[in-house]
Write a protein that holds these residues in place. Sequence first.
Motif, PDB file in Angstrom:
ATOM      1  N   CYS A   1      39.513  25.317  44.065  1.00  0.00           N
ATOM      2  CA  CYS A   1      40.454  26.477  45.175  1.00  0.00           C
ATOM      3  C   CYS A   1      40.810  25.697  45.881  1.00  0.00           C
TER       4      CYS A   1
ATOM      5  N   CYS B   1      38.858  27.385  49.244  1.00  0.00           N
ATOM      6  CA  CYS B   1      37.253  27.564  49.194  1.00  0.00           C
ATOM      7  C   CYS B   1      37.078  26.347  48.721  1.00  0.00           C
TER       8      CYS B   1
ATOM      9  N   THR C   1      35.552  26.251  45.717  1.00  0.00           N
ATOM     10  CA  THR C   1      35.560  26.824  44.572  1.00  0.00           C
ATOM     11  C   THR C   1      35.576  25.960  43.179  1.00  0.00           C
TER      12      THR C   1
ATOM     13  N   CYS D   1      41.343  31.957  42.622  1.00  0.00           N
ATOM     14  CA  CYS D   1      40.196  31.364  42.875  1.00  0.00           C
ATOM     15  C   CYS D   1      39.246  33.187  42.119  1.00  0.00           C
TER      16      CYS D   1
ATOM     17  N   CYS E   1      37.987  34.434  46.475  1.00  0.00           N
ATOM     18  CA  CYS E   1      38.647  34.384  47.404  1.00  0.00           C
ATOM     19  C   CYS E   1      40.779  34.385  47.135  1.00  0.00           C
TER      20      CYS E   1
ATOM     21  N   GLY F   1      42.200  32.166  46.498  1.00  0.00           N
ATOM     22  CA  GLY F   1      43.147  31.201  47.057  1.00  0.00           C
ATOM     23  C   GLY F   1      43.314  30.420  45.801  1.00  0.00           C
TER      24      GLY F   1
HETATM   25 ZN    ZN Z   1      38.544  30.369  46.740  1.00  0.00          ZN
END
Ligand code: ZN
Length: 415
Positions: free
Chosen positions: A9, A12, A14, A24, A27, A29
């Motif tokens: 991501c 964030c 991840t 994501c 979030c 994203g």
């Molecule tokens: Zn994220």
Amino acid sequence: MSFATCLLCRECGTTYPTEALYSCEVCFGPLGVAYDLESARGVVTHESIADGPNSIWRYGALLPDPGERPVDLGAGWTPLRRATRLAEVLGVDELWLKDDTRNPTGSFKDRVVSVALSSARRLGFTTAACASTGNLATSVAAHAAFIGWPSVTIIPADLEKSKIAMAAIFGGTVLGVEGSYDDVNRLCVELVAEHPDWAFANINLRAYYAEGSKTLAFEIAEQLGWRTPDQVVVPVASGSQLTKIAKGFGEFIELGLVEGRAPVLFGAQATGCSPVATAFAAGADFITPQRPNTIARSLAIGNPADGPYVLDELRRNGGDCGSVPDDEILECIGLLAQTEGVFAETAGGVTIASLRQMLRRGTINPRKSIVAIISGHGLKTLDAVVDTAVVTSTIKPSLEEAEAALRSHQLVAAS
Ligand SMILES: [Zn+2]
């Protein structure tokens, strides 16, 4: 083999496996592709790259895993040409053109589509699709035809006729939407939800697709003799190309494959659709969407997905973003053609006009090396120039009339 390890991501951090994911789950994203550069060091070498094919796949180790074999229509490995005559006109010491008009369907989009459809095939998709301002539709339709897939490409209905023809000739389904590109994109996001088995190159395959643009940076560095240029001017539509060029130079530097520092990146936009240039000039770190009105249709994205990331990249090393009116775009298509013999589509006019503008305001250094990305062929936007690029004179088939016309254009002395 590919050193891609996971999807990451961009907001964030991840991580996810390299599967059919595009946002994501934590979030929402956007996702990017991460690589194990530690393991690639010393394995990906000048020699290993030079041993590869004359296409983007010579950098396959630093691209997403294409599965058994890549979908390779021959994208990439386009000429990097020294532009001495244009450099003289612009008053700069070292100018290079990355001539991406020379791709299989005449634009840099072949790079990203080759990567997207390779990943799509590995992931089990069987239909190619996209939201497009024209060039992407052509490239998706061509690559789909090449591997025998159906394609669904979705474009604004009022695009240049030449671009519609180029997309339609490959035999896929082309939907013309009565609306802007941003309307097309919204529609396609809805279609992804309805047809999860369709590979929309720039939507649900976007993480993979975007990686193809890194090959512009890889090629520029290799073609300069394994060094980085000082400055690169990049046309900005969604902004993905500019951010991935930055990523590409960064990976080569991290792997120790090039000498020099990361180049300063400069954006290029048409004033009639300049959300990034406007935000950059205002010092904003967010994009205010615009309603496009420019002849540079391939760059006419009013709400660019990568806009905020482009602003970060432009500010990282002291870059800038040009914003040029349509008359200068047309003038600079002519300037490029008449000094270098390269016929670019409107986006190329935007790049050259922006380069000139940023030289004039002193943000591009004329004493340092410059690479300008020429992203698409002029035959794609003939509509933009057919009224101004016309015969010099129309004459009867007689020597007298020919000589008279040549005299009037000072090609032969008046008697
Ligand atoms: Zn994220």
